[in-house]
Design a protein around this motif. Structure first.
Motif, PDB file in Angstrom:
ATOM      1  N   SER A  52       1.758   6.558  -6.950  1.00  0.00           N
ATOM      2  CA  SER A  52       0.679   7.479  -7.319  1.00  0.00           C
ATOM      3  C   SER A  52       1.184   8.903  -7.500  1.00  0.00           C
ATOM      4  O   SER A  52       0.502   9.738  -8.107  1.00  0.00           O
ATOM      5  N   THR A  99      -5.115   4.573  -2.085  1.00  0.00           N
ATOM      6  CA  THR A  99      -3.763   5.014  -2.438  1.00  0.00           C
ATOM      7  C   THR A  99      -3.736   6.217  -3.370  1.00  0.00           C
ATOM      8  O   THR A  99      -2.668   6.780  -3.611  1.00  0.00           O
ATOM      9  N   ASP A 153       1.328   4.054  -2.787  1.00  0.00           N
ATOM     10  CA  ASP A 153       1.151   5.469  -2.421  1.00  0.00           C
ATOM     11  C   ASP A 153       2.173   6.325  -3.164  1.00  0.00           C
ATOM     12  O   ASP A 153       1.847   7.401  -3.689  1.00  0.00           O
ATOM     13  N   LYS A 166       0.838  -1.203   0.000  1.00  0.00           N
ATOM     14  CA  LYS A 166       0.000   0.000   0.000  1.00  0.00           C
ATOM     15  C   LYS A 166       0.870   1.248   0.000  1.00  0.00           C
ATOM     16  O   LYS A 166       0.648   2.193  -0.764  1.00  0.00           O
ATOM     17  N   GLU A 167       1.918   1.267   0.828  1.00  0.00           N
ATOM     18  CA  GLU A 167       2.766   2.452   0.917  1.00  0.00           C
ATOM     19  C   GLU A 167       3.644   2.605  -0.326  1.00  0.00           C
ATOM     20  O   GLU A 167       3.970   3.734  -0.718  1.00  0.00           O
ATOM     21  N   TYR A 180      -4.033   6.046  -6.453  1.00  0.00           N
ATOM     22  CA  TYR A 180      -3.250   5.608  -7.611  1.00  0.00           C
ATOM     23  C   TYR A 180      -4.046   5.877  -8.891  1.00  0.00           C
ATOM     24  O   TYR A 180      -5.155   5.354  -9.060  1.00  0.00           O
TER      25      TYR A 180
END
Length: 225
Positions: free
Chosen positions: A76, A108, A73, A69-70, A110
């Motif tokens: 994105s 996120t 992040d 997820k990070e 994204y």
């Protein structure tokens, strides 16, 4: 008929941008017809991602994983204009059901292309790791800001509060990164050995030909006046 030659690229470690001694044998012919699915569940063959131009393709562990997820992040934050100027396609591939794509993108922010390989056919045929290996010499990912305990608690909370409660993929499956195309050319491959072993994004962009360098630090910026 001449026998086709599989593409072989050398894996670059995070410790050095020099190529290492071992080579990763990448046969795109083995996966080009594997189906991937967009956020609406519409399928396309994997080769559509790289047949007409160079693509940076990121395979993530699962959408609940805090480190993935990070990492996404930070993906994105890559401007569309930088990719367009370099004629580069950026794609994330997960291993969940397609229904998880929209919530993950909302989380996120994204904005680029994203698909899923729910049966992990591409992961398996390319030989991506299905275990975690940590070494003392490993460098921390510049894109993962949470510690392991805090990150795991975040992942558990997201799983518990998800309206589509499931593990969103094989928890043991690791991801990786490819730079491929146009056609069956493979320019670079990195297979993650653990959840923190992501290829630094700026390295990937530079290897793909994107000139812009981005700041992914979470430290507050100091403005001099």
């Amino acid at each position: 008929m001449a026998e086709s030659v599989s593409a072989i690229t050398r894996q670059v470690t995070k410790e050095s941008q020099e190529t290492c001694n071992s080579s990763v044998d990448i046969r795109l012919e083995d996966v080009e017809d594997c189906l991937i699915y967009d956020r609406l569940g519409v399928s396309i063959p994997f080769k559509k991602l790289y047949e007409d131009r160079k693509s940076v393709i990121i395979f993530v562990r699962n959408f609940l994983c805090y480190s993935c997820k990070e990492y996404v992040d930070d993906l994105s934050k890559i401007p569309r204009e930088a990719l367009k100027d370099a004629n580069i396609r950026l794609v994330v591939i997960g291993q969940s059901a397609h229904q998880h794509i929209e919530p993950f993108c909302s989380l996120t922010r994204y904005p680029h292309e994203i698909y899923v390989d729910p049966e992990r056919n591409i992961y398996q045929k390319l030989g991506m790791t299905r275990e975690e290996i940590f070494t003392d010499s490993a460098h921390p990912s510049p894109h993962v800001k949470s510690g392991m305990l805090t990150g795991q608690m975040k992942s558990i909370w997201r799983a518990m509060t998800s309206p589509l409660f499931d593990f969103q993929g094989d928890l043991h499956q690791q991801g990786g990164a490819l730079i491929a195309g146009p056609g069956s050319q493979v320019h670079f491959a990195h297979f993650d050995t653990n959840r923190l072993d992501h290829m630094p994004i700026n390295w990937l962009l530079q290897l793909a030909g994107v000139q812009q360098t981005l700041d992914f630090s979470d430290k507050p910026k100091i403005i001099h006046v």
